[in-house]
Design a protein around this motif. Structure first.
Motif, PDB file in Angstrom:
ATOM      1  N   TYR B  32       0.919  -1.197  -0.105  1.00 28.23           N
ATOM      2  CA  TYR B  32       0.048   0.177  -0.042  1.00 28.23           C
ATOM      3  C   TYR B  32       1.021   1.189  -0.079  1.00 28.23           C
ATOM      4  O   TYR B  32       1.976   1.274   0.857  1.00 28.23           O
ATOM      5  CB  TYR B  32      -0.864  -0.157   1.320  1.00 28.23           C
ATOM      6  CG  TYR B  32      -1.993   1.055   1.387  1.00 28.23           C
ATOM      7  CD1 TYR B  32      -2.020   2.171   2.145  1.00 28.23           C
ATOM      8  CD2 TYR B  32      -3.019   0.808   0.202  1.00 28.23           C
ATOM      9  CE1 TYR B  32      -3.014   3.151   2.139  1.00 28.23           C
ATOM     10  CE2 TYR B  32      -4.180   1.692   0.151  1.00 28.23           C
ATOM     11  CZ  TYR B  32      -4.001   2.863   1.075  1.00 28.23           C
ATOM     12  OH  TYR B  32      -5.173   3.793   1.139  1.00 28.23           O
ATOM     13  N   PHE B  33       0.617   2.303  -0.813  1.00 24.09           N
ATOM     14  CA  PHE B  33       1.424   3.127  -1.121  1.00 24.09           C
ATOM     15  C   PHE B  33       0.676   4.628  -1.096  1.00 24.09           C
ATOM     16  O   PHE B  33      -0.476   4.556  -1.534  1.00 24.09           O
ATOM     17  CB  PHE B  33       2.091   3.242  -2.465  1.00 24.09           C
ATOM     18  CG  PHE B  33       2.718   1.745  -2.783  1.00 24.09           C
ATOM     19  CD1 PHE B  33       2.158   0.659  -3.168  1.00 24.09           C
ATOM     20  CD2 PHE B  33       4.174   1.802  -2.382  1.00 24.09           C
ATOM     21  CE1 PHE B  33       2.905  -0.292  -3.191  1.00 24.09           C
ATOM     22  CE2 PHE B  33       4.742   0.590  -2.446  1.00 24.09           C
ATOM     23  CZ  PHE B  33       4.304  -0.579  -3.060  1.00 24.09           C
ATOM     24  N   ALA B  91       5.323   7.331   0.384  1.00 20.29           N
ATOM     25  CA  ALA B  91       5.052   6.514   1.556  1.00 20.29           C
ATOM     26  C   ALA B  91       4.743   5.092   1.293  1.00 20.29           C
ATOM     27  O   ALA B  91       3.948   4.961   0.469  1.00 20.29           O
ATOM     28  CB  ALA B  91       4.490   7.049   2.858  1.00 20.29           C
ATOM     29  N   ALA B  92       5.037   4.155   2.013  1.00 24.44           N
ATOM     30  CA  ALA B  92       4.704   2.768   1.719  1.00 24.44           C
ATOM     31  C   ALA B  92       4.548   1.992   3.032  1.00 24.44           C
ATOM     32  O   ALA B  92       5.286   2.368   4.100  1.00 24.44           O
ATOM     33  CB  ALA B  92       5.875   2.107   0.887  1.00 24.44           C
ATOM     34  N   THR B  93       3.634   0.940   3.036  1.00 27.78           N
ATOM     35  CA  THR B  93       3.529   0.108   4.174  1.00 27.78           C
ATOM     36  C   THR B  93       3.293  -1.207   3.653  1.00 27.78           C
ATOM     37  O   THR B  93       2.696  -1.442   2.707  1.00 27.78           O
ATOM     38  CB  THR B  93       2.447   0.894   5.038  1.00 27.78           C
ATOM     39  OG1 THR B  93       2.170   0.079   6.326  1.00 27.78           O
ATOM     40  CG2 THR B  93       0.994   0.720   4.411  1.00 27.78           C
ATOM     41  N   GLY B  94       3.004  -2.135   4.690  1.00 29.80           N
ATOM     42  CA  GLY B  94       2.676  -3.489   4.346  1.00 29.80           C
ATOM     43  C   GLY B  94       3.129  -4.374   5.507  1.00 29.80           C
ATOM     44  O   GLY B  94       3.613  -4.009   6.596  1.00 29.80           O
ATOM     45  N   ASN B  95       3.220  -5.706   5.296  1.00 28.95           N
ATOM     46  CA  ASN B  95       3.436  -6.736   6.005  1.00 28.95           C
ATOM     47  C   ASN B  95       5.033  -6.918   6.239  1.00 28.95           C
ATOM     48  O   ASN B  95       5.643  -7.908   5.604  1.00 28.95           O
ATOM     49  CB  ASN B  95       2.657  -8.130   5.893  1.00 28.95           C
ATOM     50  CG  ASN B  95       2.860  -9.171   6.884  1.00 28.95           C
ATOM     51  OD1 ASN B  95       3.938  -8.787   7.683  1.00 28.95           O
ATOM     52  ND2 ASN B  95       2.173 -10.224   6.574  1.00 28.95           N
ATOM     53  N   VAL B  96       5.575  -6.126   6.764  1.00 30.08           N
ATOM     54  CA  VAL B  96       7.077  -6.062   6.662  1.00 30.08           C
ATOM     55  C   VAL B  96       7.738  -6.691   7.977  1.00 30.08           C
ATOM     56  O   VAL B  96       7.224  -6.316   8.979  1.00 30.08           O
ATOM     57  CB  VAL B  96       7.624  -4.411   6.619  1.00 30.08           C
ATOM     58  CG1 VAL B  96       9.129  -4.492   6.855  1.00 30.08           C
ATOM     59  CG2 VAL B  96       6.892  -3.764   5.320  1.00 30.08           C
ATOM     60  N   GLY B  97       8.618  -7.559   7.727  1.00 33.22           N
ATOM     61  CA  GLY B  97       8.923  -8.319   8.779  1.00 33.22           C
ATOM     62  C   GLY B  97       8.017  -8.990   9.595  1.00 33.22           C
ATOM     63  O   GLY B  97       8.228  -9.245  10.969  1.00 33.22           O
ATOM     64  N   GLY B  98       6.965  -9.457   9.077  1.00 33.72           N
ATOM     65  CA  GLY B  98       6.054 -10.181   9.966  1.00 33.72           C
ATOM     66  C   GLY B  98       5.000  -9.286  10.703  1.00 33.72           C
ATOM     67  O   GLY B  98       4.228  -9.696  11.482  1.00 33.72           O
TER      68      GLY B  98
END
Lengths: 112, 116
Positions: B32-33, B91-98
């Protein structure tokens, strides 16, 4: 009415002092954040609270302590201020994950 | 290590023409950006977003394009207006590093100047 308000807007202080920045949101959001924009203009997350519970704590010196008395407020206390703490600090809030963040207008902290 | 990069610190465009702001990311878990706009002495304000299931999202004069294979997104403003002069953050987001905490990773911004 301002959605996310933080005070003060400018803060000039001497090294070694302790200071606080206050943040309030009237949007009914569950999650609040503190971001720091350093001299290189990067916006980096410092802390996040969800319903008064700390959920994100980045690698930040323990001189920085967030406090959330209720879900509408997230204050930032900084002890023993250092020159390198000079930056713009932004408070933000959001309702849910993957919803947009609403930012406050920032607090320009200058440590002399 | 910056996971979201805006390699152009500034962009200058004449009024009426198209402004194209670019953003690259390194983490394939971002899904998601968002683009934020910031005026001096104000906080960033949300402009437009895009989910990774789309490759384009349009809102009036603003369009965001996403190229997942290239890990690249761009913001198009057409026609550009002097009031668009501001710093634009990707900006970005998501399932990062669990983690699904929705942490936003920001680029360092691009200063857009639209001249008459």
């Amino acid at each position: 009415d301002t959605a996310v308000s933080q005070t003060p807007k400018y803060l000039v202080t001497q090294m070694g002092n302790d200071k606080s920045i206050k943040c309030e949101q009237n949007l009914g959001h569950d999650t609040m954040y503190w971001y720091k924009q350093d001299s290189k203009k990067f916006l980096k997350i410092m802390f996040s609270y969800n319903n008064k519970e700390l959920i994100i704590n980045e690698t930040v010196p323990n001189r920085f302590s967030p406090k959330s008395p209720d879900k509408a407020h997230l204050n930032l206390h900084i002890n023993s201020l250092e020159l390198g703490d000079s930056a713009v600090y932004f408070c933000a809030s959001r309702l849910q994950v993957n919803e947009k963040l609403f930012f406050g207008s920032g607090t320009q902290l200058s440590v002399l | 290590d910056q996971q979201v990069k805006q390699n152009s610190p500034s962009l200058s465009v004449q009024e009426g023409r198209i402004s194209i702001l670019n953003c690259d990311y390194t983490n394939s878990m971002f899904d998601y950006f968002l683009w934020y706009k910031k005026y001096p002495a104000e906080g960033p304000t949300f402009l437009i977003s895009i989910s990774s299931i789309k490759d384009k999202n349009e809102d009036g004069r603003f369009t965001v394009f996403l190229n997942k294979s290239a890990k690249h997104l761009s913001l198009h403003i057409v026609p550009s207006q002097p009031g668009d002069s501001a710093v634009y953050f990707c900006a970005a987001t998501g399932n990062v590093g669990g983690s699904t905490l929705g942490r936003l990773y920001f680029g360092r911004g691009t200063q857009l100047t639209v001249w008459p």
